[in-house]
Design a protein around this motif. Structure first.
Motif, PDB file in Angstrom:
ATOM      1  N   ASP B 160       5.794  16.637   3.110  1.00  0.00           N
ATOM      2  CA  ASP B 160       6.144  16.135   4.580  1.00  0.00           C
ATOM      3  C   ASP B 160       5.784  14.787   4.814  1.00  0.00           C
ATOM      4  O   ASP B 160       4.738  14.491   5.131  1.00  0.00           O
ATOM      5  CB  ASP B 160       5.524  17.301   5.320  1.00  0.00           C
ATOM      6  N   TYR B 161       6.687  13.938   4.735  1.00  0.00           N
ATOM      7  CA  TYR B 161       6.592  12.458   5.271  1.00  0.00           C
ATOM      8  C   TYR B 161       7.920  12.026   5.859  1.00  0.00           C
ATOM      9  O   TYR B 161       8.910  12.660   5.909  1.00  0.00           O
ATOM     10  CB  TYR B 161       6.181  11.662   3.986  1.00  0.00           C
ATOM     11  N   GLU B 162       7.723  10.925   6.575  1.00  0.00           N
ATOM     12  CA  GLU B 162       8.980  10.624   7.223  1.00  0.00           C
ATOM     13  C   GLU B 162       9.312   9.354   6.870  1.00  0.00           C
ATOM     14  O   GLU B 162       8.606   8.206   6.595  1.00  0.00           O
ATOM     15  CB  GLU B 162       8.451  10.233   8.757  1.00  0.00           C
ATOM     16  N   ILE B 163      10.431   8.993   6.749  1.00  0.00           N
ATOM     17  CA  ILE B 163      11.284   7.784   6.390  1.00  0.00           C
ATOM     18  C   ILE B 163      12.136   7.577   7.488  1.00  0.00           C
ATOM     19  O   ILE B 163      13.033   8.093   7.567  1.00  0.00           O
ATOM     20  CB  ILE B 163      11.959   7.827   4.950  1.00  0.00           C
ATOM     21  N   VAL B 182      -3.551   8.080  -4.117  1.00  0.00           N
ATOM     22  CA  VAL B 182      -2.376   8.928  -4.477  1.00  0.00           C
ATOM     23  C   VAL B 182      -1.588   9.404  -3.119  1.00  0.00           C
ATOM     24  O   VAL B 182      -2.494  10.076  -2.360  1.00  0.00           O
ATOM     25  CB  VAL B 182      -2.929  10.107  -5.396  1.00  0.00           C
ATOM     26  N   THR B 183      -0.294   9.184  -2.936  1.00  0.00           N
ATOM     27  CA  THR B 183       0.325   9.505  -1.832  1.00  0.00           C
ATOM     28  C   THR B 183       0.996  10.890  -2.022  1.00  0.00           C
ATOM     29  O   THR B 183       1.380  11.109  -3.187  1.00  0.00           O
ATOM     30  CB  THR B 183       1.272   8.613  -1.021  1.00  0.00           C
ATOM     31  N   ASN B 184       1.774  11.548  -1.130  1.00  0.00           N
ATOM     32  CA  ASN B 184       2.651  12.445  -1.309  1.00  0.00           C
ATOM     33  C   ASN B 184       4.179  12.235  -1.389  1.00  0.00           C
ATOM     34  O   ASN B 184       4.913  13.224  -1.309  1.00  0.00           O
ATOM     35  CB  ASN B 184       2.443  13.865  -0.506  1.00  0.00           C
ATOM     36  N   LEU B 185       4.273  10.986  -1.337  1.00  0.00           N
ATOM     37  CA  LEU B 185       5.762  10.420  -1.250  1.00  0.00           C
ATOM     38  C   LEU B 185       6.459  10.361  -2.791  1.00  0.00           C
ATOM     39  O   LEU B 185       5.937   9.666  -3.697  1.00  0.00           O
ATOM     40  CB  LEU B 185       5.711   9.022  -0.845  1.00  0.00           C
ATOM     41  N   ARG B 186       7.378  11.318  -3.020  1.00  0.00           N
ATOM     42  CA  ARG B 186       8.052  11.667  -4.162  1.00  0.00           C
ATOM     43  C   ARG B 186       8.756  10.361  -4.891  1.00  0.00           C
ATOM     44  O   ARG B 186       9.310   9.764  -3.919  1.00  0.00           O
ATOM     45  CB  ARG B 186       8.878  12.781  -4.140  1.00  0.00           C
ATOM     46  N   ALA B 187       8.510  10.342  -5.903  1.00  0.00           N
ATOM     47  CA  ALA B 187       9.556   9.170  -6.607  1.00  0.00           C
ATOM     48  C   ALA B 187      11.005   9.224  -6.208  1.00  0.00           C
ATOM     49  O   ALA B 187      11.657   8.361  -5.847  1.00  0.00           O
ATOM     50  CB  ALA B 187       9.620   9.440  -8.245  1.00  0.00           C
ATOM     51  N   GLU B 227       1.683   5.800  -5.954  1.00  0.00           N
ATOM     52  CA  GLU B 227       0.236   5.510  -6.040  1.00  0.00           C
ATOM     53  C   GLU B 227      -0.129   4.107  -5.412  1.00  0.00           C
ATOM     54  O   GLU B 227       0.785   3.318  -6.066  1.00  0.00           O
ATOM     55  CB  GLU B 227      -0.464   5.884  -7.377  1.00  0.00           C
ATOM     56  N   LEU B 228      -1.032   3.841  -4.952  1.00  0.00           N
ATOM     57  CA  LEU B 228      -1.415   2.450  -4.704  1.00  0.00           C
ATOM     58  C   LEU B 228      -2.746   1.870  -5.384  1.00  0.00           C
ATOM     59  O   LEU B 228      -3.973   2.559  -5.119  1.00  0.00           O
ATOM     60  CB  LEU B 228      -1.642   2.314  -2.801  1.00  0.00           C
TER      61      LEU B 228
END
Lengths: 252, 252, 252
Positions: B160-163, B182-187, B227-228
């Motif tokens: 669950d993320y917002e774009i 590590v984020t939950n933002l999918r490729a 990932e950052l």
């Protein structure tokens, strides 16, 4: 007869890995299981307490417990046969409460010559040179070749606390990762509905959810002793409590 | 049929050792494997994310996942049969993304009477009293004696993320030992060549060596999410980022 | 022929669990043993030193050592057959001192196509995608299908220190949980009764108990190199010494 070898130490990472190499080289059939390697350095009481609260959940196990401030001195290395287990440990009391509870049958001193199986005898790492080969031989059934039966072992009392009137002085034997403060005060000696700690009222409840999130609570935890917690919080951090401390509680 | 039992918890050291004792006492044939015991305390989302990124690398496994802020409340203890695995976990969503992906076949509630196999039923350590014996019985094939099939389980959404326009708000689900964030933002939802984070430009690259040592970078990591990192440095420390945080990225 | 697979990494918690899944899925007969996962991030020298001081305590082992700042670059993935072991590691020297000591027989480059056994090829986690399947195949005996013999491997010198007159400059290769400062200065090059460190006299003794509690001491530790300690105290903390540092000692 014995298949599982448990390890409980204050060694942190790396050293237990070397012990596993020694054990598996001598007894490849052994199943080595880590109980804990983060006992507070040289805190024998904590090691004894954690061993006492884990040994009985295993079957057919050789329990190796090494918290050993006396390594390199004359303190003995012990193998203790009890009703259901073998305990391998330095003779500083760490294995005593567990061995006593299970029923001591024979107490042996392990001869340092057992280190010939490893090919090393350091003055600092008997976990590798003495206790690991002893555990492996206990699995193979011929540890006794390197042992001499002796009459006694060092004792250690887990549950020494004072209750005087309304004041309880007990010890913090473990602070877990959640900041739960585990004391050595047994359930059987608790006869209160609430405690006062540093002037703060702490209710004795059945489970975390009996108080609101962020509130302090006391309960009888999985060690069957008194624990102090904050629901979804960290009691040890908030109250700056360290393992090994003595704390004072009031019952009013 | 099942031989491997994996453990993923927020328990730190010691408690998982006790669980292994219980499992091996009931099912000596089990191979117990630690996935992780340093999930951030009570961070169910992180537990779910790490399980989701490890379960499929095992075969014939019973996966035990215990991050359990609701221990001692009415929350259910679950056993979930999927196409290839059994998941044993509290009913708080931790096992849902993995079980759903593998294909849920049956959902069972584990009866607390299973603790009779351990001889203890605490209100604080169901890892020992409920989940460990359940895992052992799953290996032995007779867990179902202590289970009742139920219709549903708690859900949990990992991604669950917002774009919105050029702004992405996603979650930090894991900070590893290197300080990789590590984020939950999918490729699949990344369509950029660079990001701006707190005003700093961070290029999206293939691998660490695409930037100079000490420089920040973004990449699709082994979790297949954003990932950052800082090459040979610690992004989380430099930017003071904690697991569980929400972060905002700009794409310009 | 090989049954034990050891893991030594700087991965911390979680990532090694995934590697175990991969290994056991391909070679269920493998016994996976953790040596250490807390090597200082990207400290190849420390990894090499700890491997060198543990590999020989195992028998019939495949040793996997992954401290890999070059992951995702052109650095090779190696499998090195020695007299008694197989070493699986990135080609950055980490396995060299151990392999050399045991006796190098063949050096192979592992082809990245081995990742097809995992179904993933990330640029950041070759522990999972390359080294774990390689270890599993080494156990099964058919690693060589994915390998090409090469002529050489990166070297690394563990024992590079300077002795000039009365001054020794050596490296801190490991600080253990007790705060013992383990240097790379070998016993064979020590010819002194005491050292001076930051102006403080430190006697060279046989064992901790040769000095009073709280006093500093130097001894030849279980690594057979010089260690600096405080009896029942923490030398590293008191003198603010970090792993990786170079230190200067005077012999007067």
């Amino acid at each position: 007869m014995y298949e599982v070898v448990t390890l409980l130490t204050d060694f942190g990472d790396f050293y237990p890995g070397v012990m596993k190499g020694v054990i598996l080289s001598i007894a490849p059939e052994a199943k080595v299981v880590d109980i804990c390697h983060s006992v507070e350095p040289q805190n024998v009481l904590q090691g004894a307490f954690l061993l006492y609260n884990s040994y009985r959940f295993f079957k057919n196990a050789v329990h190796v417990a090494v918290v050993d401030p006396g390594v390199g001195t004359e303190r003995k290395a012990l193998a203790v046969k009890t009703k259901n287990y073998v305990f391998i440990a330095p003779d500083n009391g760490i294995a005593y409460p567990s061995a006593y509870e299970d029923g001591i049958k024979n107490i042996y001193e392990i001869d340092l010559s057992i280190s010939e199986l490893v090919g090393e005898l350091s003055t600092t790492f008997h976990g590798r040179d003495i206790f690991a080969p002893a555990a492996a031989l206990a699995v193979k059934g011929n540890l006794w070749d390197y042992c001499e039966e002796i009459g006694d072992m060092e004792k250690l009392e887990l549950f020494d606390y004072e209750i005087q009137g309304n004041t309880i002085r007990c010890k913090v034997v473990f602070v877990d990762r959640f900041g739960n403060v585990v004391t050595n005060l047994r359930a059987r000696d608790i006869n209160a509905k609430r405690f006062y700690f540093k002037g703060i009222e702490i209710p004795l409840v059945k489970t975390y959810s009996n108080v609101e999130i962020g509130e302090p609570l006391a309960l009888i935890g999985s060690f069957e002793t008194l624990e102090l917690s904050i629901r979804n919080g960290n009691f040890a951090e908030v109250f700056d409590i360290k393992s090994g401390e003595e704390i004072e509680l009031e019952v009013l």
